[in-house]
Write a protein that holds these residues in place. Structure first.
Motif, PDB file in Angstrom:
ATOM      1  N   PRO A 133       0.727  -1.323   0.507  1.00 61.60           N
ATOM      2  CA  PRO A 133      -0.158  -0.246  -0.387  1.00 61.60           C
ATOM      3  C   PRO A 133       1.243   1.232  -0.003  1.00 61.60           C
ATOM      4  O   PRO A 133       0.431   2.148  -0.074  1.00 61.60           O
ATOM      5  N   ALA A 175       6.860   0.762   0.818  1.00 59.19           N
ATOM      6  CA  ALA A 175       7.673   0.564   1.669  1.00 59.19           C
ATOM      7  C   ALA A 175       9.083   0.058   1.090  1.00 59.19           C
ATOM      8  O   ALA A 175       8.742  -0.921  -0.321  1.00 59.19           O
ATOM      9  N   ALA A 181       6.984   5.287   1.628  1.00 59.65           N
ATOM     10  CA  ALA A 181       6.340   5.872   3.455  1.00 59.65           C
ATOM     11  C   ALA A 181       7.613   5.299   4.325  1.00 59.65           C
ATOM     12  O   ALA A 181       7.434   5.256   5.465  1.00 59.65           O
ATOM     13  N   ALA A 188      10.772   1.987   5.506  1.00 58.73           N
ATOM     14  CA  ALA A 188      11.389   1.036   5.763  1.00 58.73           C
ATOM     15  C   ALA A 188      10.219   0.241   5.511  1.00 58.73           C
ATOM     16  O   ALA A 188       9.313   0.939   6.068  1.00 58.73           O
ATOM     17  N   ASP A 189      10.114  -1.063   5.335  1.00 62.64           N
ATOM     18  CA  ASP A 189       9.176  -2.053   5.772  1.00 62.64           C
ATOM     19  C   ASP A 189       9.535  -1.931   7.263  1.00 62.64           C
ATOM     20  O   ASP A 189       9.998  -3.129   7.594  1.00 62.64           O
ATOM     21  N   ILE A 190       8.387  -2.191   7.503  1.00 61.65           N
ATOM     22  CA  ILE A 190       8.168  -1.983   9.221  1.00 61.65           C
ATOM     23  C   ILE A 190       8.581  -3.651   9.545  1.00 61.65           C
ATOM     24  O   ILE A 190       9.146  -4.210  10.426  1.00 61.65           O
ATOM     25  N   SER A 191       7.921  -3.953   8.843  1.00 65.75           N
ATOM     26  CA  SER A 191       7.544  -5.317   9.220  1.00 65.75           C
ATOM     27  C   SER A 191       8.527  -6.905   9.016  1.00 65.75           C
ATOM     28  O   SER A 191       8.864  -7.807   9.802  1.00 65.75           O
ATOM     29  N   PHE A 244      11.471  -5.103  10.424  1.00 64.58           N
ATOM     30  CA  PHE A 244      12.980  -5.560  11.270  1.00 64.58           C
ATOM     31  C   PHE A 244      12.321  -6.817  12.081  1.00 64.58           C
ATOM     32  O   PHE A 244      11.382  -7.038  12.633  1.00 64.58           O
ATOM     33  N   LEU A 263      20.026  -1.384   1.558  1.00 59.63           N
ATOM     34  CA  LEU A 263      19.745   0.045   1.076  1.00 59.63           C
ATOM     35  C   LEU A 263      21.430   1.344   1.186  1.00 59.63           C
ATOM     36  O   LEU A 263      21.170   1.880  -0.299  1.00 59.63           O
ATOM     37  N   THR A 286       3.476  10.919   0.395  1.00 57.85           N
ATOM     38  CA  THR A 286       4.030  11.093   1.858  1.00 57.85           C
ATOM     39  C   THR A 286       5.697  10.224   1.588  1.00 57.85           C
ATOM     40  O   THR A 286       5.355   9.583   1.931  1.00 57.85           O
ATOM     41  N   LEU A 303       8.430   9.032   3.380  1.00 54.87           N
ATOM     42  CA  LEU A 303       8.592   9.263   4.487  1.00 54.87           C
ATOM     43  C   LEU A 303       9.914   8.486   5.484  1.00 54.87           C
ATOM     44  O   LEU A 303      10.682   7.278   4.678  1.00 54.87           O
ATOM     45  N   LEU A 344       8.601   5.414  16.068  1.00 48.49           N
ATOM     46  CA  LEU A 344       8.569   3.930  16.419  1.00 48.49           C
ATOM     47  C   LEU A 344       9.632   3.695  17.021  1.00 48.49           C
ATOM     48  O   LEU A 344      10.678   2.493  16.885  1.00 48.49           O
ATOM     49  N   LEU A 390      15.517   5.833  15.252  1.00 49.21           N
ATOM     50  CA  LEU A 390      15.708   7.314  14.583  1.00 49.21           C
ATOM     51  C   LEU A 390      16.481   6.598  12.906  1.00 49.21           C
ATOM     52  O   LEU A 390      15.997   5.760  12.488  1.00 49.21           O
ATOM     53  N   PRO A 391      15.813   8.127  12.383  1.00 48.82           N
ATOM     54  CA  PRO A 391      16.470   7.386  10.550  1.00 48.82           C
ATOM     55  C   PRO A 391      18.148   6.629  10.627  1.00 48.82           C
ATOM     56  O   PRO A 391      19.339   6.975  10.771  1.00 48.82           O
ATOM     57  N   PHE A 408       5.408  15.425  10.730  1.00 46.57           N
ATOM     58  CA  PHE A 408       5.743  16.180   8.943  1.00 46.57           C
ATOM     59  C   PHE A 408       6.238  16.901   8.503  1.00 46.57           C
ATOM     60  O   PHE A 408       5.637  18.009   9.480  1.00 46.57           O
ATOM     61  N   PHE A 420       2.243   0.291  16.373  1.00 49.69           N
ATOM     62  CA  PHE A 420       1.730   0.831  15.024  1.00 49.69           C
ATOM     63  C   PHE A 420       0.868  -0.215  14.549  1.00 49.69           C
ATOM     64  O   PHE A 420       0.207   0.488  14.382  1.00 49.69           O
TER      65      PHE A 420
HETATM   66  C1  3H9 Z   1      12.395   3.313   8.580  1.00 49.77           C
HETATM   67  O1  3H9 Z   1      11.933   3.847   7.632  1.00 49.77           O
HETATM   68  C2  3H9 Z   1      13.526   3.275   9.324  1.00 49.77           C
HETATM   69  C3  3H9 Z   1      14.712   3.847   8.422  1.00 49.77           C
HETATM   70  O2  3H9 Z   1      14.978   4.982   8.419  1.00 49.77           O
HETATM   71  C4  3H9 Z   1      16.357   3.361   8.340  1.00 49.77           C
HETATM   72  C5  3H9 Z   1      15.748   2.039   7.354  1.00 49.77           C
HETATM   73  C6  3H9 Z   1      17.454   1.245   7.292  1.00 49.77           C
HETATM   74  N1  3H9 Z   1       5.939  -0.507   6.565  1.00 49.77           N
HETATM   75  O3  3H9 Z   1      -1.632   4.087   8.128  1.00 49.77           O
HETATM   76  P1  3H9 Z   1      -2.373   2.640   7.246  1.00 49.77           P
HETATM   77  C7  3H9 Z   1       1.310  -0.273   6.124  1.00 49.77           C
HETATM   78  S1  3H9 Z   1      11.205   3.304   9.840  1.00 49.77           S
HETATM   79  C8  3H9 Z   1       5.208  -1.219   6.091  1.00 49.77           C
HETATM   80  O4  3H9 Z   1      -3.535   2.680   7.842  1.00 49.77           O
HETATM   81  P2  3H9 Z   1      -2.884   6.076   5.861  1.00 49.77           P
HETATM   82  C9  3H9 Z   1      -0.006  -0.494   7.245  1.00 49.77           C
HETATM   83  O5  3H9 Z   1       0.352  -1.237   8.441  1.00 49.77           O
HETATM   84  C10 3H9 Z   1       9.494   3.184   8.999  1.00 49.77           C
HETATM   85  N2  3H9 Z   1       3.498  -1.283   6.263  1.00 49.77           N
HETATM   86  O6  3H9 Z   1      -2.318   4.414   5.992  1.00 49.77           O
HETATM   87  C11 3H9 Z   1      -1.301  -0.311   6.854  1.00 49.77           C
HETATM   88  O7  3H9 Z   1      -1.706  -2.138   6.497  1.00 49.77           O
HETATM   89  P3  3H9 Z   1      -2.837  -2.658   6.464  1.00 49.77           P
HETATM   90  C12 3H9 Z   1       9.376   4.880   8.419  1.00 49.77           C
HETATM   91  C13 3H9 Z   1       3.560   0.024   6.565  1.00 49.77           C
HETATM   92  O8  3H9 Z   1      -2.984   6.213   4.375  1.00 49.77           O
HETATM   93  C14 3H9 Z   1      -1.406  -0.375   5.432  1.00 49.77           C
HETATM   94  O9  3H9 Z   1      -0.213  -0.001   5.180  1.00 49.77           O
HETATM   95  N3  3H9 Z   1       8.490   5.499   8.312  1.00 49.77           N
HETATM   96  C15 3H9 Z   1       3.940   1.312   6.435  1.00 49.77           C
HETATM   97  O10 3H9 Z   1      -3.371   6.318   7.100  1.00 49.77           O
HETATM   98  C16 3H9 Z   1      -1.606   1.973   5.427  1.00 49.77           C
HETATM   99  O11 3H9 Z   1      -1.459   2.267   6.023  1.00 49.77           O
HETATM  100  C17 3H9 Z   1       6.811   5.464   8.441  1.00 49.77           C
HETATM  101  O12 3H9 Z   1       6.781   5.768  10.177  1.00 49.77           O
HETATM  102  C18 3H9 Z   1       5.999   0.846   6.874  1.00 49.77           C
HETATM  103  N4  3H9 Z   1       5.839   1.591   6.796  1.00 49.77           N
HETATM  104  O13 3H9 Z   1      -1.186   6.573   5.986  1.00 49.77           O
HETATM  105  C19 3H9 Z   1       5.698   5.928   8.061  1.00 49.77           C
HETATM  106  N5  3H9 Z   1       3.795   2.093   6.474  1.00 49.77           N
HETATM  107  O14 3H9 Z   1      -3.956  -2.307   5.345  1.00 49.77           O
HETATM  108  C20 3H9 Z   1       4.684   4.539   8.838  1.00 49.77           C
HETATM  109  C21 3H9 Z   1       2.782   1.832   6.662  1.00 49.77           C
HETATM  110  O15 3H9 Z   1      -2.759  -4.022   6.636  1.00 49.77           O
HETATM  111  N6  3H9 Z   1       3.856   5.168   8.221  1.00 49.77           N
HETATM  112  N7  3H9 Z   1       2.051   0.288   6.146  1.00 49.77           N
HETATM  113  O16 3H9 Z   1      -3.848  -2.432   8.026  1.00 49.77           O
HETATM  114  C22 3H9 Z   1       2.379   6.013   8.454  1.00 49.77           C
HETATM  115  O17 3H9 Z   1       2.744   6.472   9.119  1.00 49.77           O
HETATM  116  C23 3H9 Z   1       1.640   6.008   7.839  1.00 49.77           C
HETATM  117  O18 3H9 Z   1       0.963   4.501   7.297  1.00 49.77           O
HETATM  118  C24 3H9 Z   1       0.770   6.713   6.702  1.00 49.77           C
HETATM  119  C25 3H9 Z   1      -0.291   6.492   5.054  1.00 49.77           C
HETATM  120  C26 3H9 Z   1       1.350   8.096   6.654  1.00 49.77           C
HETATM  121  C27 3H9 Z   1       1.986   6.391   5.541  1.00 49.77           C
END
Ligand code: 3H9
Length: 692
Positions: free
Chosen positions: A25, A28, A64, A66-69, A71, A80, A101, A103, A131, A134-135, A161, A279
């Motif tokens: 969706p 990620a 949006a 990393a794929d949080i699931s 981790f 990456l 977004t 993110l 979560l 940190l980034p 944001f 989350f």
């Molecule tokens: C990161 O990036 C670490 C990096 O710095 C380092 C890397 C090395 N992963 O919220 P919604 C799913 S940490 C997996 O209902 P909206 C969510 O579970 C990440 N799944 O929609 C849901 O699934 P389901 C930093 C994700 O429109 C569906 O998507 N990023 C992720 O109200 C819809 O989500 C964040 O923290 C994800 N990252 O809001 C952003 N994101 O339909 C986290 C979403 O099965 N996400 N899903 O229930 C959000 O803040 C909101 O989802 C977003 C959309 C604003 C994007």
């Protein structure tokens, strides 16, 4: 167009390569997305016809995060950092085209592009702190190089944001393109870069903003001090600050190493595990197994609220805030006037703080109509009763409503513990009756316990679950039982807190331990805030609890400056010698031999019975899943999100250890500690409570 893999396409448009991600969706950064990026950039860079590269996403949003699931699981796919190296070192300009977004890791990918363009509705942010992280993909090192450490500190520790216009102004985004024309706008921008021979701008090479802050440790010391209260108990904000400090003081590569080390510390820790779990738990709570998404939802165009007191007023505001008209019914003109006055004052205070425009105050007040007649609710689609918590009164109100409300209207009770089935039985339409337990202040607290009666229809449930999202609440569906999920568990803690005070602790000991655990306040400070005399009357007072004795002494809580604590004129609490004497005398009269009580015992006595009660609630099917219980506690009672809720915390301790303590307390203190069969089963099978 070439399909790089199932989630990535590469299109060559003349001299511009467009890499398009499509991984619903939220695009990620899962293993296939990272693979697609790696192969896509490799192919685009290798193609001699290509002069510039655009990265864009299909669907609702740019990447949006990393794929949080992923981790905590085994890592697969491209790294990456390898993707980012290739982007940043590309000999051809790379443009990230942002909508929705961008993110976390998604925005960090955009920060490794040489340029960023966005549509006006786009937002960018680094919400990792929410979560417990940190980034970790260079965000903490690149961000301060672009916008300076002050802005960076705020962004990474709040996770808030930033809208496209502000991002454009601060340099996070280079150019805005017309809404709906992102792809064309980004390609045109890329061509312009090539035509003008603009340099390959690498954020990592920018120095002026970080150099300007070097040798100024006060920036960080002041920031820590100013935010100490907000960060209390959390590990991630401090780790984020340390990273920004590293960006200012260290060369880029060393800063990246510091970021990596601190990221690993967090991602492997319990706090982040708890916050990631929450989350998903929050999103899970909206899913009701026997009420599928396809269930018809009833239109709610007009709401009625009975009672203009604190609860009724707060409830009404929720609807006015989203443009739904509300009729508020009271019995007495003075009460109605007072209630509407309080609502106006609330809105005006928000406006004074700059969080609401004055004209919005008027628009919202204009949506509220006061009335002294229940009959005025005849055309409402949803009527919420928020009168005194008394079964006889509620039944009377519902019987009247049954006669007044139009067919197809939902009749809801804002009871906090009464039997919704009994209330429903006062009507001839129990399938239209439901409980909506708001938390005080109802316009602020995010939790809504939606109470399903035996006969409540699926349409009514689906409607309430969807409506709660619209009014900004996190709804949890619960079953009928005394106190539902939240207050039923709270009663366990309250009972033990009271007993501990008789056995040897002082109220401020119990409060301090629970505050240090991370709760916003302890049970006695909470009682003082609510008022000790709620439900108390002089005539029936029997001096049988400390609370009653305090009320008899006119110690009514914060409102008259004395309750369990003494309060100064600024409402600062301090332990009361008078209360201490009351407690000692009371215990002596009861023949209790007071003893020293450890902080550890306070936690075990107050919290383990809650976990046990949570298991009973699940056993009885009063909550759908353990994570719903945790969502109740985090959003309704201020349970610290880094402890993940009582059920998650039970697993951090270990279900077997919680059980062993409950058994020990049961032996020494009796039935209050009788372990639930489910707790026994989970402990015996080595399962996890929070996964029930
Ligand atoms: C990161 O990036 C670490 C990096 O710095 C380092 C890397 C090395 N992963 O919220 P919604 C799913 S940490 C997996 O209902 P909206 C969510 O579970 C990440 N799944 O929609 C849901 O699934 P389901 C930093 C994700 O429109 C569906 O998507 N990023 C992720 O109200 C819809 O989500 C964040 O923290 C994800 N990252 O809001 C952003 N994101 O339909 C986290 C979403 O099965 N996400 N899903 O229930 C959000 O803040 C909101 O989802 C977003 C959309 C604003 C994007």
């Amino acid at each position: 167009m070439t399909a790089i893999n199932p989630v990535t396409d590469l299109t060559i448009e003349g001299d511009v390569a467009v890499i398009t991600l499509n991984s619903p969706p939220v695009n990620a950064l899962s293993a296939p997305v990272r693979d697609g990026l790696y192969e896509g950039f490799k192919a685009a860079i290798a193609n001699d016809a290509v002069k510039a590269i655009v990265l864009i996403c299909d669907g609702r949003t740019f990447i949006a995060g990393a794929d949080i699931s992923e981790f905590g699981k085994e890592r697969k796919g491209a790294d990456l950092p390898a993707v980012q190296d290739m982007m940043e070192n590309s000999p051809k300009p790379v443009v990230a085209a942002i909508h929705g977004t961008a993110l976390g890791g998604g925005f960090e990918v955009a920060l490794t592009a040489h340029y960023r363009v966005a549509v006006p509705s786009a937002k960018v942010g680094l919400p990792e702190v929410k979560l417990g992280l940190l980034p970790g993909a260079g965000g903490t090192q690149r961000l301060p190089r672009l916008v300076g450490p002050e802005v960076a500190l705020n962004m990474v520790t709040s996770g808030d944001f930033v809208g496209a216009a502000a991002a454009n102004k601060s340099g996070l985004v280079d150019e805005l393109v017309d809404e709906g024309k992102l792809r064309d706008g980004a390609i045109a921008f890329a061509r312009k870069l090539v035509a003008e021979g603009r340099p390959l701008k690498k954020v990592r090479d920018l120095q002026d903003k970080v150099e300007a802050a070097r040798g100024k440790p006060a920036i960080f010391a002041d920031f820590r001090k100013a935010n100490a209260r907000r960060f209390r108990g959390f590990e991630a904000p401090e780790a984020n600050i340390k990273c920004i400090e590293a960006a200012v003081n260290l060369p880029f590569d060393e800063g990246m190493k510091a970021e990596r080390d601190l990221f690993l510390g967090l991602v492997n820790g319990t706090q982040s595990a708890a916050q990631r779990y929450i989350f998903f738990a929050e999103r899970q709570a909206a899913k009701i197994p026997d009420v599928p998404d396809s269930t018809p939802v009833l239109p709610i165009k007009k709401v009625g609220v009975i009672g203009a007191g604190t609860m009724g007023g707060g409830i009404s505001m929720n609807f006015a805030n989203v443009g739904i008209p509300v009729t508020i019914v009271e019995m007495q003109p003075a009460a109605l006037e007072r209630g509407l006055g309080v609502i106006r004052k609330n809105y005006e205070n928000t406006a004074k703080k700059g969080r609401l425009r004055q004209e919005d105050v008027e628009t919202r007040m204009g949506l509220l109509t006061g009335s002294l007649e229940l009959e005025k609710l005849a055309d409402c689609d949803l009527i919420i009763e928020a009168v005194y918590e008394n079964m006889a009164i509620k039944k009377e109100v519902f019987a009247k409503l049954d006669a007044i409300a139009k067919p197809g209207a939902i009749l809801a009770s804002n009871t906090s513990y009464l039997d919704v089935n009994e209330i429903a039985a006062a009507t001839k339409r129990p399938e239209w009756v439901i409980g909506t337990h708001f938390f005080s202040p109802a316009n602020v607290m995010r939790l809504l316990e939606v109470v399903r009666g035996d006969k409540t229809s699926k349409e009514v449930i689906a409607t309430l679950m969807q409506l709660s999202k619209k009014i900004g609440k996190v709804a949890v569906l619960v079953g009928v039982c005394h106190g539902f999920v939240g207050n039923r568990m709270l009663a366990q803690r309250q009972r033990e807190a009271n007993k501990l005070v008789l056995e040897g602790a002082m109220p401020w000991d119990v409060d301090r331990v629970l505050y240090d655990f991370g709760m916003p306040m302890g049970p006695f400070a909470m009682s003082d805030l609510a008022g000790l005399d709620i439900g108390w009357s002089k005539e029936t007072s029997s001096s049988s609890t400390i609370r009653e004795v305090l009320c008899e002494m006119d110690r009514r809580g914060q409102k008259n400056g004395k309750g369990f604590y003494d309060y100064d004129e600024n409402r600062n609490a301090k332990p009361s010698a008078e209360v201490e004497k009351v407690i000692l005398d009371f215990a002596a009269k009861k023949g209790i031999n007071r003893r020293t009580i450890s902080d550890e015992e306070i936690i075990e006595r107050c919290i383990y019975p809650m976990i046990n009660e949570g298991a009973k609630i699940l056993e009885e099917g009063k909550a759908i899943r353990a994570s719903d219980i945790d969502i109740v506690w985090i959003n309704g009672y201020g349970w610290p999100v880094y402890h993940g809720g009582p059920m998650f915390y039970g697993d951090v301790i270990g279900a077997d250890k919680v059980l062993a303590k409950m058994r020990e307390f049961e032996r020494t203190m009796g039935d209050d500690f009788k372990p639930s069969a489910l707790l026994e089963k989970v402990a015996a099978e080595g399962k996890k409570l929070h996964q029930l």
